[in-house]
Design a protein around this motif. Structure first.
Motif, PDB file in Angstrom:
ATOM      1  N   ALA A 166      18.868  46.303  42.453  1.00  0.00           N
ATOM      2  CA  ALA A 166      19.711  46.047  42.674  1.00  0.00           C
ATOM      3  C   ALA A 166      18.991  45.510  44.280  1.00  0.00           C
ATOM      4  CB  ALA A 166      19.818  47.650  43.658  1.00  0.00           C
ATOM      5  N   ALA A 167      18.156  45.002  44.712  1.00  0.00           N
ATOM      6  CA  ALA A 167      17.357  44.573  45.722  1.00  0.00           C
ATOM      7  C   ALA A 167      16.529  43.396  45.667  1.00  0.00           C
ATOM      8  CB  ALA A 167      15.641  45.353  46.070  1.00  0.00           C
ATOM      9  N   CYS A 168      16.772  42.463  44.212  1.00  0.00           N
ATOM     10  CA  CYS A 168      16.672  41.315  43.885  1.00  0.00           C
ATOM     11  C   CYS A 168      17.684  40.548  43.267  1.00  0.00           C
ATOM     12  CB  CYS A 168      14.952  41.091  43.232  1.00  0.00           C
ATOM     13  SG  CYS A 168      14.033  42.323  44.262  1.00  0.00           S
ATOM     14  N   ASP A 169      17.967  39.539  43.409  1.00  0.00           N
ATOM     15  CA  ASP A 169      18.250  38.240  42.592  1.00  0.00           C
ATOM     16  C   ASP A 169      17.502  37.819  41.666  1.00  0.00           C
ATOM     17  OD1 ASP A 169      21.361  38.450  43.453  1.00  0.00           O
ATOM     18  OD2 ASP A 169      20.568  37.479  45.406  1.00  0.00           O
ATOM     19  N   PRO A 170      17.567  36.944  40.677  1.00  0.00           N
ATOM     20  CA  PRO A 170      17.257  36.198  39.740  1.00  0.00           C
ATOM     21  C   PRO A 170      16.455  35.484  40.444  1.00  0.00           C
ATOM     22  CG  PRO A 170      19.213  36.517  38.685  1.00  0.00           C
ATOM     23  CD  PRO A 170      19.471  37.157  40.001  1.00  0.00           C
ATOM     24  N   GLY A 171      15.504  35.133  40.395  1.00  0.00           N
ATOM     25  CA  GLY A 171      14.043  34.563  40.483  1.00  0.00           C
ATOM     26  C   GLY A 171      13.740  34.646  42.071  1.00  0.00           C
ATOM     27  N   ASP A 172      13.902  36.145  42.975  1.00  0.00           N
ATOM     28  CA  ASP A 172      13.534  36.162  44.007  1.00  0.00           C
ATOM     29  C   ASP A 172      11.949  36.991  43.353  1.00  0.00           C
ATOM     30  OD1 ASP A 172      15.275  36.116  45.566  1.00  0.00           O
ATOM     31  OD2 ASP A 172      16.535  37.987  45.855  1.00  0.00           O
ATOM     32  N   THR A 173      11.617  36.546  44.864  1.00  0.00           N
ATOM     33  CA  THR A 173       9.646  37.279  44.818  1.00  0.00           C
ATOM     34  C   THR A 173       9.987  38.918  44.919  1.00  0.00           C
ATOM     35  OG1 THR A 173       9.340  35.063  45.554  1.00  0.00           O
ATOM     36  CG2 THR A 173       7.167  37.134  45.379  1.00  0.00           C
ATOM     37  N   ALA A 174       9.386  39.772  43.662  1.00  0.00           N
ATOM     38  CA  ALA A 174       8.899  41.147  44.234  1.00  0.00           C
ATOM     39  C   ALA A 174       7.334  41.461  44.206  1.00  0.00           C
ATOM     40  CB  ALA A 174       9.743  41.442  42.875  1.00  0.00           C
ATOM     41  N   LEU A 175       7.204  41.724  44.797  1.00  0.00           N
ATOM     42  CA  LEU A 175       6.030  41.784  45.812  1.00  0.00           C
ATOM     43  C   LEU A 175       5.499  43.761  44.844  1.00  0.00           C
ATOM     44  CD1 LEU A 175       5.735  41.055  49.640  1.00  0.00           C
ATOM     45  CD2 LEU A 175       4.991  39.964  46.944  1.00  0.00           C
ATOM     46  N   ALA A 177      13.573  42.875  35.333  1.00  0.00           N
ATOM     47  CA  ALA A 177      14.455  42.440  36.321  1.00  0.00           C
ATOM     48  C   ALA A 177      15.329  40.995  36.239  1.00  0.00           C
ATOM     49  CB  ALA A 177      14.751  43.302  37.946  1.00  0.00           C
ATOM     50  N   GLY A 178      14.240  40.140  36.084  1.00  0.00           N
ATOM     51  CA  GLY A 178      14.618  38.491  36.459  1.00  0.00           C
ATOM     52  C   GLY A 178      13.803  38.485  37.611  1.00  0.00           C
ATOM     53  N   THR A 179      12.580  38.820  37.716  1.00  0.00           N
ATOM     54  CA  THR A 179      12.362  38.842  39.267  1.00  0.00           C
ATOM     55  C   THR A 179      10.941  38.175  39.842  1.00  0.00           C
ATOM     56  OG1 THR A 179      10.669  40.727  39.118  1.00  0.00           O
ATOM     57  CG2 THR A 179      13.076  40.708  40.471  1.00  0.00           C
ATOM     58  N   VAL A 180      10.461  37.460  40.371  1.00  0.00           N
ATOM     59  CA  VAL A 180       9.467  36.745  40.154  1.00  0.00           C
ATOM     60  C   VAL A 180       7.940  37.693  40.793  1.00  0.00           C
ATOM     61  CG1 VAL A 180       8.080  35.211  40.507  1.00  0.00           C
ATOM     62  CG2 VAL A 180       9.962  34.305  40.029  1.00  0.00           C
ATOM     63  N   PRO A 181       6.992  38.868  39.436  1.00  0.00           N
ATOM     64  CA  PRO A 181       6.772  39.107  40.758  1.00  0.00           C
ATOM     65  C   PRO A 181       5.535  38.585  41.316  1.00  0.00           C
ATOM     66  CG  PRO A 181       6.549  39.750  37.915  1.00  0.00           C
ATOM     67  CD  PRO A 181       7.507  38.289  38.533  1.00  0.00           C
ATOM     68  N   GLN A 182       4.663  39.267  42.767  1.00  0.00           N
ATOM     69  CA  GLN A 182       3.759  38.573  42.598  1.00  0.00           C
ATOM     70  C   GLN A 182       2.911  40.197  43.452  1.00  0.00           C
ATOM     71  OE1 GLN A 182       3.054  35.633  44.504  1.00  0.00           O
ATOM     72  NE2 GLN A 182       0.920  37.100  44.522  1.00  0.00           N
ATOM     73  N   VAL A 183       1.569  39.590  43.129  1.00  0.00           N
ATOM     74  CA  VAL A 183       1.035  40.919  43.284  1.00  0.00           C
ATOM     75  C   VAL A 183      -0.197  40.685  43.968  1.00  0.00           C
ATOM     76  CG1 VAL A 183      -1.235  39.628  41.712  1.00  0.00           C
ATOM     77  CG2 VAL A 183      -0.312  42.162  41.773  1.00  0.00           C
ATOM     78  N   ILE A 184      -0.313  41.629  45.159  1.00  0.00           N
ATOM     79  CA  ILE A 184      -1.629  41.874  46.216  1.00  0.00           C
ATOM     80  C   ILE A 184      -2.221  42.761  46.082  1.00  0.00           C
ATOM     81  CG2 ILE A 184      -1.669  42.100  48.396  1.00  0.00           C
ATOM     82  CD1 ILE A 184       2.030  41.660  48.781  1.00  0.00           C
ATOM     83  N   GLN A 185      -3.423  41.787  45.929  1.00  0.00           N
ATOM     84  CA  GLN A 185      -4.863  43.279  45.575  1.00  0.00           C
ATOM     85  C   GLN A 185      -5.221  43.679  47.106  1.00  0.00           C
ATOM     86  OE1 GLN A 185      -8.113  41.879  43.432  1.00  0.00           O
ATOM     87  NE2 GLN A 185      -7.078  40.769  42.298  1.00  0.00           N
ATOM     88  N   ALA A 221      10.339  36.760  50.095  1.00  0.00           N
ATOM     89  CA  ALA A 221      10.279  37.623  49.377  1.00  0.00           C
ATOM     90  C   ALA A 221      11.069  39.034  49.950  1.00  0.00           C
ATOM     91  CB  ALA A 221       8.816  38.579  48.968  1.00  0.00           C
ATOM     92  N   ALA A 222      11.687  39.115  48.429  1.00  0.00           N
ATOM     93  CA  ALA A 222      12.587  40.509  48.435  1.00  0.00           C
ATOM     94  C   ALA A 222      12.558  41.456  48.392  1.00  0.00           C
ATOM     95  CB  ALA A 222      13.780  40.002  47.335  1.00  0.00           C
ATOM     96  N   SER A 223      11.259  42.338  47.959  1.00  0.00           N
ATOM     97  CA  SER A 223      10.985  43.350  48.227  1.00  0.00           C
ATOM     98  C   SER A 223       9.592  43.996  47.769  1.00  0.00           C
ATOM     99  CB  SER A 223      11.894  44.157  46.277  1.00  0.00           C
ATOM    100  OG  SER A 223      11.022  43.705  45.909  1.00  0.00           O
ATOM    101  N   LEU A 224       9.261  44.590  47.728  1.00  0.00           N
ATOM    102  CA  LEU A 224       8.214  44.972  47.595  1.00  0.00           C
ATOM    103  C   LEU A 224       8.352  47.101  46.821  1.00  0.00           C
ATOM    104  CD1 LEU A 224       4.497  45.448  48.510  1.00  0.00           C
ATOM    105  CD2 LEU A 224       5.503  46.323  50.301  1.00  0.00           C
TER     106      LEU A 224
END
Ligand code: PMP
Length: 400
Positions: free
Chosen positions: A111-120, A136-144, A165-168
């Motif tokens: 719901a929150a992200c389009d394919p290829g969007d960055t999800a934090l 879900a088709g997102t690009v996950p981006q991790v934050i430590q 980014a689209a979501s956290l």
């Protein structure tokens, strides 16, 4: 036949973090008794009256297709519960019932992200997160988050990754660390979401297991109800892991689209499970406290035992059914420690590295066995850690 990258690369090419758990299960299947302190599953089963309700409603005929968004009764009950717990006006139109929190996490990201969007998302993380985000088709981006901050994430570091980014995704009370995010942490996170126009996906499946401080649902912070999707579940609060019943709470428009997604994916949750869940949710806080009590008791036991030694550190155990132990004084990785403990003492704990790099040098202990078994396993773990620390200390002395 060609299989999609989406599924063949779901785990990012590496392990999905469950190796040690699977190794322990193999040992058990081959006849070796193992004390399992691995997955987040109560050592009690779903209470008999809940099962009775499930049985009665199924016999009464609630076995056909149930309403896709969830039954009106359950949606109303969840909405009232959320409104009462958080103070945020919530109606059935803000609620989608899902097959567990896991399905809710997936749907919320669709719901929150389009394919290829960055999800934090934040490391340490619940082991399914990166795969769920990729699925879900997102690009996950991790934050430590950092051990020295007691694993409270820093808003400034989230902000640094937020542009574009689209979501956290956050989780408090947290699996695997057992940390409850402070009000200051959550206010900082809300600020970042507002500034950078992010959806906040707030996994609150442990919200009835808070031992220290209070759980603040970030949906209650100013401006956040319009951009927050809360993931909830019956699994942990009511010992109903196998029933697969959870929910998403969000703005009406998001929920209406999520209902369409459910129509095209899950087609809802069995009616008799929903009736039993509604019944369970009306049993009151005392019942929920009873489900949580063994973890609170074992946490106190562990705090007493760990205070007698100084090899194994304890990350502030503020909530959820886990302890995160700092075993860096042994000179070992969490993975080497967990494998060594399993091989030599048949005790299975999860390597911190299963939950990301931020928890390296730690192990997660699920407090999910009887008190005496738990205490004995913890004692063995502490003795093993002391031996390894001494052994590795000796090796270091020889080398230098
Ligand atoms: N989120 C977290 C942080 C979890 O630990 C779990 C299960 N261990 C889930 C979501 C999913 O729970 P379920 O699908 O059983 O509701």
């Amino acid at each position: 036949m060609h299989l999609s990258q989406r599924i063949t690369e779901l785990t990012g090419g590496g392990s999905d973090g469950w190796d040690l758990f699977l190794k322990a299960r193999r040992m058990i299947a081959e006849g070796t008794p193992v004390t399992e302190l691995t997955i987040g599953e109560h050592d009690i089963r779903t209470a008999a009256p809940i099962l009775q309700e499930m049985h009665d409603t199924a016999l009464a005929g609630h076995t056909g297709y149930a309403a896709v968004p969830g039954t009106q009764d359950l949606r109303d009950t969840v909405a009232r519960r959320i409104a009462a717990r958080t103070g945020v006006p919530t109606t059935a139109e803000n609620v989608l019932i899902t097959p567990g929190g896991q399905a809710a996490l997936f749907a919320a990201h669709v719901a929150a992200c389009d394919p290829g969007d960055t999800a934090l998302y934040i490391d340490p993380y619940y082991a399914t997160y990166p795969g769920t985000l990729r699925g879900a088709g997102t690009v996950p981006q991790v934050i430590q988050a950092r051990a020295e901050d007691a694993f409270q994430p820093r808003a400034a570091e989230i902000a640094a990754h937020a542009p574009g980014a689209a979501s956290l995704l956050i989780n408090t009370p947290n699996n695997p660390t057992g940390v409850v995010y402070s009000d200051a942490t959550l206010r900082g996170i809300a600020e970042v979401c507002l500034t950078h126009d992010l959806w906040l996906i707030s996994d609150e499946v442990y919200d009835t297991q808070v031992w220290e401080g209070t759980h603040l649902s970030p949906r209650a912070l100013p401006g956040m109800a319009a951009r927050t999707l809360v993931v909830g579940s019956m699994s942990k609060s009511h010992a109903m892991t196998g029933s697969r019943c959870g929910w998403i709470i969000g703005p009406e428009e998001a929920i209406s689209h999520l209902i369409t997604l459910a129509t095209h994916t899950t087609y809802g949750v069995p009616g008799f499970i929903q009736d039993a869940s509604r019944f369970a949710l009306t049993q009151g806080e005392a019942f929920e406290a009873e489900i949580a009590a063994p973890f609170l008791r074992r946490r106190a036991l562990a705090q007493r035992m760990l205070s007698q030694q100084n090899t194994v550190g304890l990350v502030p155990a503020q909530g959820a059914m886990y302890l995160m132990l700092d075993i860096r004084a042994t000179g070992m990785s969490g993975e080497a420690f967990a494998n060594g403990l399993l091989d030599s003492h048949h005790i299975a704990v999860m390597p911190g590295e299963s939950f990301g790099q931020a928890a390296a040098g730690h192990v997660r202990v699920a407090m999910t066995v009887a008190d005496d078994v738990f205490a004995a396993a913890l004692q063995t773990l502490m003795t093993y850690a002391a031996e390894r620390a001494q052994h590795n200390g000796v090796v270091r002395d020889i080398q230098t």
